[in-house]
Structure formats: structure tokens, C-alpha cells
Design a protein around this motif. Sequence first.
Motif, PDB file in Angstrom:
ATOM      1  N   PRO A   1     -55.767  29.502   7.116  1.00 57.45           N
ATOM      2  CA  PRO A   1     -55.352  29.113   5.767  1.00 57.45           C
ATOM      3  C   PRO A   1     -54.189  28.127   5.749  1.00 57.45           C
ATOM      4  O   PRO A   1     -54.154  27.213   4.936  1.00 57.45           O
ATOM      5  CB  PRO A   1     -54.946  30.447   5.118  1.00 57.45           C
ATOM      6  CG  PRO A   1     -55.758  31.462   5.850  1.00 57.45           C
ATOM      7  CD  PRO A   1     -55.828  30.964   7.267  1.00 57.45           C
ATOM      8  N   GLY A   2     -53.239  28.304   6.663  1.00 61.53           N
ATOM      9  CA  GLY A   2     -52.109  27.379   6.721  1.00 61.53           C
ATOM     10  C   GLY A   2     -52.548  25.980   7.123  1.00 61.53           C
ATOM     11  O   GLY A   2     -52.100  24.986   6.539  1.00 61.53           O
ATOM     12  N   MET A   3     -53.444  25.873   8.088  1.00 66.12           N
ATOM     13  CA  MET A   3     -53.956  24.577   8.503  1.00 66.12           C
ATOM     14  C   MET A   3     -54.799  23.945   7.399  1.00 66.12           C
ATOM     15  O   MET A   3     -54.790  22.720   7.210  1.00 66.12           O
ATOM     16  CB  MET A   3     -54.783  24.730   9.774  1.00 66.12           C
ATOM     17  CG  MET A   3     -55.368  23.414  10.276  1.00 66.12           C
ATOM     18  SD  MET A   3     -54.082  22.199  10.692  1.00 66.12           S
ATOM     19  CE  MET A   3     -53.457  22.902  12.226  1.00 66.12           C
ATOM     20  N   ALA A   4     -55.541  24.779   6.637  1.00 59.94           N
ATOM     21  CA  ALA A   4     -56.351  24.260   5.529  1.00 59.94           C
ATOM     22  C   ALA A   4     -55.468  23.598   4.479  1.00 59.94           C
ATOM     23  O   ALA A   4     -55.760  22.503   4.005  1.00 59.94           O
ATOM     24  CB  ALA A   4     -57.165  25.388   4.900  1.00 59.94           C
ATOM     25  N   VAL A   5     -54.362  24.274   4.132  1.00 61.76           N
ATOM     26  CA  VAL A   5     -53.442  23.672   3.167  1.00 61.76           C
ATOM     27  C   VAL A   5     -52.869  22.383   3.725  1.00 61.76           C
ATOM     28  O   VAL A   5     -52.737  21.370   3.034  1.00 61.76           O
ATOM     29  CB  VAL A   5     -52.319  24.661   2.804  1.00 61.76           C
ATOM     30  CG1 VAL A   5     -51.259  23.980   1.932  1.00 61.76           C
ATOM     31  CG2 VAL A   5     -52.882  25.876   2.078  1.00 61.76           C
ATOM     32  N   ALA A   6     -52.523  22.395   5.013  1.00 59.62           N
ATOM     33  CA  ALA A   6     -51.896  21.226   5.640  1.00 59.62           C
ATOM     34  C   ALA A   6     -52.801  20.005   5.591  1.00 59.62           C
ATOM     35  O   ALA A   6     -52.348  18.891   5.318  1.00 59.62           O
ATOM     36  CB  ALA A   6     -51.538  21.556   7.092  1.00 59.62           C
ATOM     37  N   LEU A   7     -54.086  20.190   5.833  1.00 58.51           N
ATOM     38  CA  LEU A   7     -55.001  19.053   5.889  1.00 58.51           C
ATOM     39  C   LEU A   7     -55.592  18.701   4.526  1.00 58.51           C
ATOM     40  O   LEU A   7     -55.732  17.529   4.189  1.00 58.51           O
ATOM     41  CB  LEU A   7     -56.126  19.347   6.885  1.00 58.51           C
ATOM     42  CG  LEU A   7     -55.684  19.513   8.349  1.00 58.51           C
ATOM     43  CD1 LEU A   7     -56.889  19.824   9.221  1.00 58.51           C
ATOM     44  CD2 LEU A   7     -54.971  18.276   8.847  1.00 58.51           C
ATOM     45  N   LEU A   8     -55.931  19.723   3.742  1.00 53.21           N
ATOM     46  CA  LEU A   8     -56.620  19.451   2.481  1.00 53.21           C
ATOM     47  C   LEU A   8     -55.707  18.795   1.451  1.00 53.21           C
ATOM     48  O   LEU A   8     -56.173  18.010   0.620  1.00 53.21           O
ATOM     49  CB  LEU A   8     -57.196  20.748   1.910  1.00 53.21           C
ATOM     50  CG  LEU A   8     -58.434  21.283   2.634  1.00 53.21           C
ATOM     51  CD1 LEU A   8     -58.873  22.610   2.057  1.00 53.21           C
ATOM     52  CD2 LEU A   8     -59.573  20.272   2.543  1.00 53.21           C
ATOM     53  N   THR A   9     -54.427  19.109   1.454  1.00 56.45           N
ATOM     54  CA  THR A   9     -53.537  18.467   0.478  1.00 56.45           C
ATOM     55  C   THR A   9     -53.450  16.960   0.729  1.00 56.45           C
ATOM     56  O   THR A   9     -53.400  16.172  -0.219  1.00 56.45           O
ATOM     57  CB  THR A   9     -52.136  19.086   0.522  1.00 56.45           C
ATOM     58  OG1 THR A   9     -51.654  19.075   1.872  1.00 56.45           O
ATOM     59  CG2 THR A   9     -52.141  20.512   0.002  1.00 56.45           C
ATOM     60  N   THR A  10     -53.431  16.563   1.999  1.00 59.15           N
ATOM     61  CA  THR A  10     -53.460  15.131   2.301  1.00 59.15           C
ATOM     62  C   THR A  10     -54.761  14.516   1.818  1.00 59.15           C
ATOM     63  O   THR A  10     -54.774  13.398   1.268  1.00 59.15           O
ATOM     64  CB  THR A  10     -53.305  14.908   3.821  1.00 59.15           C
ATOM     65  OG1 THR A  10     -52.050  15.434   4.249  1.00 59.15           O
ATOM     66  CG2 THR A  10     -53.357  13.427   4.153  1.00 59.15           C
ATOM     67  N   PHE A  11     -55.860  15.229   1.995  1.00 57.45           N
ATOM     68  CA  PHE A  11     -57.159  14.762   1.518  1.00 57.45           C
ATOM     69  C   PHE A  11     -57.158  14.615   0.001  1.00 57.45           C
ATOM     70  O   PHE A  11     -57.599  13.588  -0.545  1.00 57.45           O
ATOM     71  CB  PHE A  11     -58.247  15.745   1.965  1.00 57.45           C
ATOM     72  CG  PHE A  11     -59.596  15.489   1.360  1.00 57.45           C
ATOM     73  CD1 PHE A  11     -60.366  14.399   1.745  1.00 57.45           C
ATOM     74  CD2 PHE A  11     -60.101  16.345   0.384  1.00 57.45           C
ATOM     75  CE1 PHE A  11     -61.612  14.164   1.173  1.00 57.45           C
ATOM     76  CE2 PHE A  11     -61.345  16.111  -0.180  1.00 57.45           C
ATOM     77  CZ  PHE A  11     -62.104  15.025   0.219  1.00 57.45           C
ATOM     78  N   TYR A  12     -56.660  15.623  -0.710  1.00 59.89           N
ATOM     79  CA  TYR A  12     -56.630  15.573  -2.170  1.00 59.89           C
ATOM     80  C   TYR A  12     -55.776  14.413  -2.672  1.00 59.89           C
ATOM     81  O   TYR A  12     -56.172  13.661  -3.567  1.00 59.89           O
ATOM     82  CB  TYR A  12     -56.061  16.885  -2.742  1.00 59.89           C
ATOM     83  CG  TYR A  12     -56.905  18.111  -2.488  1.00 59.89           C
ATOM     84  CD1 TYR A  12     -58.294  18.024  -2.375  1.00 59.89           C
ATOM     85  CD2 TYR A  12     -56.322  19.362  -2.360  1.00 59.89           C
ATOM     86  CE1 TYR A  12     -59.066  19.154  -2.148  1.00 59.89           C
ATOM     87  CE2 TYR A  12     -57.075  20.504  -2.129  1.00 59.89           C
ATOM     88  CZ  TYR A  12     -58.453  20.395  -2.013  1.00 59.89           C
ATOM     89  OH  TYR A  12     -59.204  21.518  -1.783  1.00 59.89           O
ATOM     90  N   GLY A  13     -54.584  14.277  -2.102  1.00 58.25           N
ATOM     91  CA  GLY A  13     -53.683  13.223  -2.554  1.00 58.25           C
ATOM     92  C   GLY A  13     -54.244  11.836  -2.314  1.00 58.25           C
ATOM     93  O   GLY A  13     -54.186  10.963  -3.189  1.00 58.25           O
ATOM     94  N   SER A  14     -54.810  11.613  -1.140  1.00 56.04           N
ATOM     95  CA  SER A  14     -55.379  10.300  -0.828  1.00 56.04           C
ATOM     96  C   SER A  14     -56.599  10.009  -1.691  1.00 56.04           C
ATOM     97  O   SER A  14     -56.791   8.873  -2.159  1.00 56.04           O
ATOM     98  CB  SER A  14     -55.768  10.238   0.651  1.00 56.04           C
ATOM     99  OG  SER A  14     -54.636  10.429   1.478  1.00 56.04           O
ATOM    100  N   LEU A  15     -57.428  11.020  -1.924  1.00 62.75           N
ATOM    101  CA  LEU A  15     -58.632  10.832  -2.729  1.00 62.75           C
ATOM    102  C   LEU A  15     -58.280  10.469  -4.169  1.00 62.75           C
ATOM    103  O   LEU A  15     -58.848   9.530  -4.747  1.00 62.75           O
ATOM    104  CB  LEU A  15     -59.481  12.109  -2.692  1.00 62.75           C
ATOM    105  CG  LEU A  15     -60.809  12.062  -3.458  1.00 62.75           C
ATOM    106  CD1 LEU A  15     -61.728  11.014  -2.857  1.00 62.75           C
ATOM    107  CD2 LEU A  15     -61.473  13.431  -3.448  1.00 62.75           C
ATOM    108  N   LEU A  16     -57.340  11.205  -4.740  1.00 62.30           N
ATOM    109  CA  LEU A  16     -56.941  10.916  -6.118  1.00 62.30           C
ATOM    110  C   LEU A  16     -56.352   9.516  -6.242  1.00 62.30           C
ATOM    111  O   LEU A  16     -56.662   8.781  -7.188  1.00 62.30           O
ATOM    112  CB  LEU A  16     -55.913  11.950  -6.591  1.00 62.30           C
ATOM    113  CG  LEU A  16     -56.440  13.320  -6.984  1.00 62.30           C
ATOM    114  CD1 LEU A  16     -55.281  14.267  -7.262  1.00 62.30           C
ATOM    115  CD2 LEU A  16     -57.340  13.223  -8.212  1.00 62.30           C
ATOM    116  N   ALA A  17     -55.507   9.147  -5.290  1.00 56.90           N
ATOM    117  CA  ALA A  17     -54.853   7.846  -5.367  1.00 56.90           C
ATOM    118  C   ALA A  17     -55.850   6.707  -5.206  1.00 56.90           C
ATOM    119  O   ALA A  17     -55.846   5.748  -5.992  1.00 56.90           O
ATOM    120  CB  ALA A  17     -53.755   7.750  -4.308  1.00 56.90           C
ATOM    121  N   GLN A  18     -56.711   6.791  -4.192  1.00 59.37           N
ATOM    122  CA  GLN A  18     -57.570   5.667  -3.843  1.00 59.37           C
ATOM    123  C   GLN A  18     -58.843   5.586  -4.671  1.00 59.37           C
ATOM    124  O   GLN A  18     -59.417   4.495  -4.813  1.00 59.37           O
ATOM    125  CB  GLN A  18     -57.936   5.735  -2.350  1.00 59.37           C
ATOM    126  CG  GLN A  18     -56.739   5.660  -1.430  1.00 59.37           C
ATOM    127  CD  GLN A  18     -55.931   4.382  -1.628  1.00 59.37           C
ATOM    128  OE1 GLN A  18     -56.496   3.311  -1.872  1.00 59.37           O
ATOM    129  NE2 GLN A  18     -54.621   4.480  -1.529  1.00 59.37           N
TER     130      GLN A  18
END
Length: 257
Positions: free
Chosen positions: A178-195
Motif C-alpha cells: 500500500p505504501g508503494m502504491a501511494v508513492a507511485l500512483l500519486t505521481t501518475f495522478y498528478g502527471s495525468l491531470l496536468a498533461q
Amino acid sequence: MDFASLLGLITGTLFIVMAIVTGSDAEIFLNLPGILLVFGGTFASTLVKFRISSFFLGLKEGFAAAFGERTDDPREIIIQANKLARTARRNGLLGLEDEPIDNPFFAKGIQLCVDGSAPEFIQEVLTKEMIQSIERKQIGEKVFRALGSSAPAFGMIGTLVGLVQMLNNLDDPSKLGPGMAVALLTTFYGSLLAQLVFLPLADKLAMKTDELENNMTLIIDSVMGIYNGMNPQVMDELLETYLPEYQRSGMSMKEEI
């Protein structure tokens, strides 16, 4: 409606979802803490940068311009200006009172002419309205650009949060995932929303703001030309400067009187 914006968002989302579901279980890309962190942090950070009224005005103007508003074709404006100029030379400015004009800004300028306002007053009123309209559109661009710059940053913050959670639970292997999921998915969410959402919409708003300024300046020159009784053919030459070169030769605005 601007179908390009809608088509781009739908197509981009569809391809991303297809890439996810064909490679793994889609549920592993859903992480509520990461979504809350990125969405909440992004919007909170943007609220700090703007007044409440400016923030919601920016969202309203942004979505309206990106999806709802149709930008007038400057060629149609020139054709209508030519027609109105001919009518004014034939029947006087009062003859324009019942002429149908779809563009509200153009209609306001012609109405000021019909009312007998001074040319300096007409130009001042139209110029001030143009400046205010452009400023409202620019607020929308600034809000979406701020959202686009904040989303990846909060994605990285979420990555740090996830790494801290993971490193704090090295003795419990069940909590590492779960900790690794938060670590990677938040970067995915932020980049997806921005781009995919915020920055493309900001660029679309910047383009539409430029088009709006061009059209409103064109209309001001048209109104002043009509007021001053300018020869329609001479006015055509003046107004065609607002068109790109490849469109000027295709203009056919001469009408039989």
C-alpha cells in the motif's frame, strides 16, 4: 460546442484506460488516499493563489471557453461589416437599426452608431469592453495553468508520503505494498491531470483569448469604418489584414447594391 476539446479528453482517457486494462487489473490503479492527496492539494494550492471569486470565475470561464463557446469566423465578420457599410452609405446609420447581427459586441457597436454617439465615445466603450472580456478569459487560463503546475507537485508530495509510509513499515511486509502504491500512483495522478486536462485546457484558453482579441479589434475597426462612411471596398482592404494570407485571396465580399 468545441468538439476538439471534448474529443481530445475522451480519446486520451480511453487510450489510457485501454492501456491499463489490457496490461493488468484496473483496480490496482485506484487508490483513494492518493486521489484525495493530489486532488485536494491541487485545488487547495490554487485557491491560495487566487481570490475565491477569481477562482470560480476562472473555472467558469475556462470550461465555457474550452467546451461551450464558438469563436466567430473573422471572414463572416468582414462579410457582415461590408454589408452593413453598404447599407449605411445607402440609407444612413439609422438604416442599420433593424439589421440582424448575431455577435453581441458587434450589435452593441452598431447600436451606439444608430443612437448618434460620438465616435470617441463609441471607440472608448468598445475598447473597455474588449479589455474586460480578455481579462476574464485570461483569469481562466491562469487558473488552469496554476492547476496544471500544482498537480505534478502534489503527485511528488504523495510519492514522498508513500515512501515514508513504506520505509516506516519495513518490518511488516503486508504494509509495503500500500505504501508503494501511494508513492507511485500519486505521481501518475498528478502527471495525468496536468498533461491531459489542466495544461491543454490552459493552452486552448490562451488560443481562444488571442482569437477573441483579434475578432473584437476587427469589430471595433468595422464599427468605426461604418460610422465614418468608409467606402466598403476600402474597408475590405483594411479588414483583410486581420486574416492570414491564405484566406485573403478567397474572400468574396462584393455584393450588388
